[in-house]
Design an enzyme around this catalytic site. Structure first.
Site, PDB file in Angstrom:
ATOM      1  N   ARG A 183      72.903  46.798  30.236  1.00  0.00           N
ATOM      2  CA  ARG A 183      72.721  48.243  30.379  1.00  0.00           C
ATOM      3  C   ARG A 183      74.014  48.975  30.002  1.00  0.00           C
ATOM      4  NH1 ARG A 183      70.538  48.120  36.490  1.00  0.00           N
ATOM      5  NH2 ARG A 183      71.985  46.352  36.502  1.00  0.00           N
ATOM      6  N   LYS A 204      77.041  48.771  36.597  1.00  0.00           N
ATOM      7  CA  LYS A 204      77.317  47.829  37.689  1.00  0.00           C
ATOM      8  C   LYS A 204      78.706  48.044  38.266  1.00  0.00           C
ATOM      9  CE  LYS A 204      75.205  45.253  39.362  1.00  0.00           C
ATOM     10  NZ  LYS A 204      74.389  45.533  40.571  1.00  0.00           N
ATOM     11  N   TYR A 230      76.986  52.087  40.259  1.00  0.00           N
ATOM     12  CA  TYR A 230      76.577  51.337  41.443  1.00  0.00           C
ATOM     13  C   TYR A 230      77.797  50.594  41.986  1.00  0.00           C
ATOM     14  CZ  TYR A 230      71.603  51.992  40.386  1.00  0.00           C
ATOM     15  OH  TYR A 230      70.360  52.530  40.144  1.00  0.00           O
ATOM     16  N   HIS A 240      77.643  48.944  45.739  1.00  0.00           N
ATOM     17  CA  HIS A 240      77.180  47.909  46.669  1.00  0.00           C
ATOM     18  C   HIS A 240      78.366  47.253  47.387  1.00  0.00           C
ATOM     19  CE1 HIS A 240      73.090  48.324  45.198  1.00  0.00           C
ATOM     20  NE2 HIS A 240      73.514  48.138  43.961  1.00  0.00           N
ATOM     21  N   GLU A 294      73.893  54.220  44.628  1.00  0.00           N
ATOM     22  CA  GLU A 294      72.905  53.755  45.611  1.00  0.00           C
ATOM     23  C   GLU A 294      72.904  54.514  46.927  1.00  0.00           C
ATOM     24  OE1 GLU A 294      76.502  51.066  46.382  1.00  0.00           O
ATOM     25  OE2 GLU A 294      75.514  51.939  44.631  1.00  0.00           O
ATOM     26  N   ASP A 347      71.847  42.405  46.247  1.00  0.00           N
ATOM     27  CA  ASP A 347      72.940  43.343  45.968  1.00  0.00           C
ATOM     28  C   ASP A 347      73.625  43.804  47.250  1.00  0.00           C
ATOM     29  OD1 ASP A 347      73.319  43.694  43.203  1.00  0.00           O
ATOM     30  OD2 ASP A 347      71.499  44.889  43.044  1.00  0.00           O
TER      31      ASP A 347
END
Length: 373
Positions: free
Chosen positions: A15, A75, A94, A96, A118, A270
């Site tokens: 991505r 990510k 993101y 996490h 998120e 995740d």
């Protein structure tokens, strides 16, 4: 503002933070965009498409991190990327953090303003920047589970939907949120025997209204969990506590007593996973066995379908990116409480309570942290 888009470097992550269309929209707003060479290859976007949109293509991630005021990724930054972050720089991606103390420590040390997709919220409820990837992961979880149930891949040798005269596989979905709902769509469509567990009676009511008798809904208790997990051919873990580590619903003892060749697809990985025996895997090596149970725990599942995932993600991340660029981080975050809920790290402080509590950091209110920058 100068916006930078590096090429993703996590294992089999294809991505990209901005599509050419999104880059053009940022430029239309009066900002400059630099994109690392070949960053969009995984979604079929050549460097020339970014250049046609008005972006400049640069040779290295180092140039992105050195020059950009805001770095837009997909990510969580890997260690080499975290080492390049600088004080006051905006990181929008993101994160996490709850199961990743090393990343949290590095982001705190960097002094950067780190906004996690998120945990951004919506005035209508839910997590709008997590939602598209949860939909993708939920749908992929059933595909992955069906593949893993094939005997050459360690499974019981079952066809998910069975055939006339032969029972279908029993699919147990833990959580009736976005992941669970989209997993059910695919599992029902493939003809599986689908059971959904949740401890929120209102969520179960919504689920029943949507699926009615095509699935079986169960209020989640310790007894119900054990009964259905042990009877399952495929377990899909789709539970979520926003920003916090996932609860360990499936114990190691339960795994030990599951059917030989059954499959766990832990979409919650995740956030640490909802199974005690789960550990993060990659698209290169997606599965491993524990007590003859196949575990599929890929931490970036939507990265396997990068074109679908990137365009779906950009649809929801772009408006916030524009707000951050137009107003600057401090003003945009102070004005919008929903965007501010995405602020996890600011000026060396953890500003998301669940992350601080899970990792043992001191928690700092986001407004106070922003006021001090």
């Amino acid at each position: 503002m100068l916006v930078g888009v590096p090429k993703e470097i996590k294992n089999h992550e294809y991505r990209v933070g901005l599509t050419p269309t999104s880059a053009r929209e940022m430029i239309k707003q009066g900002h400059d965009v630099i994109v690392e060479a070949n960053a969009g290859t995984g979604i079929g976007a050549a460097d020339g498409e970014y250049q046609a949109a008005g972006a400049r293509v640069v040779d290295s991630a180092e140039e992105i991190f050195v020059r950009a005021d805001m770095v837009i990724k997909v990510k969580e930054p890997q260690a080499v990327e975290r080492a390049m972050l600088r004080e006051g720089q905006i990181l929008y991606t993101y994160l996490h953090l709850a199961p990743d103390p090393a990343q949290a420590e590095d982001l705190v040390d960097s002094g950067a303003t780190c906004i996690a997709y998120e945990t951004v919220t919506s005035p209508f409820g839910g997590l709008p920047l997590l939602g598209p990837m949860s939909k993708v992961a939920g749908r992929m979880s059933v595909q992955a589970g069906a593949y893993c149930l094939e005997q050459p891949h360690g499974g019981r040798g079952m066809l998910l939907g069975g055939v006339p005269g032969v029972d279908p596989a029993k699919v147990v979905v833990l959580g009736s949120g976005v992941v669970g709902t989209h997993a059910c769509h695919i599992a029902v469509g493939m003809g599986a025997d689908v059971w959904v567990l949740d401890n929120n009676p209102y969520a179960l009511e919504r689920h029943w209204q949507q699926f009615q008798r095509t699935t079986n809904s169960v209020f989640s208790t310790a007894d119900a969990l054990e009964q259905h997990v042990l009877g399952a051919d495929l377990v899909i873990g789709g539970v979520l506590i926003p920003g916090a580590e996932a609860p360990k619903l499936v114990t190691a003892e339960m795994v030990k007593n599951m059917k030989r060749g059954s499959v766990i697809v832990d979409v919650a990985i995740d956030q640490g996973g909802c199974c005690e025996t789960s550990r993060a895997t990659t698209h290169a090596e997606p599965t491993y066995m524990v007590d003859d149970v196949v575990h599929y725990c890929v931490a970036n599942m939507p990265g396997g379908v990068p074109r679908t995932s990137t365009f779906a993600l950009n649809n929801v991340t772009l408006p916030f990116a524009i707000a951050l660029a137009n107003k600057g981080a401090r003003e945009a975050l102070m004005e919008d409480e929903h965007l501010r809920n995405g602020l996890n790290v600011c000026a060396g402080k953890i500003t998301y309570r669940e992350v601080a509590e899970d990792l043992g950091f001191e928690y700092h209110d986001a407004v106070s942290a922003l006021a001090g920058t």
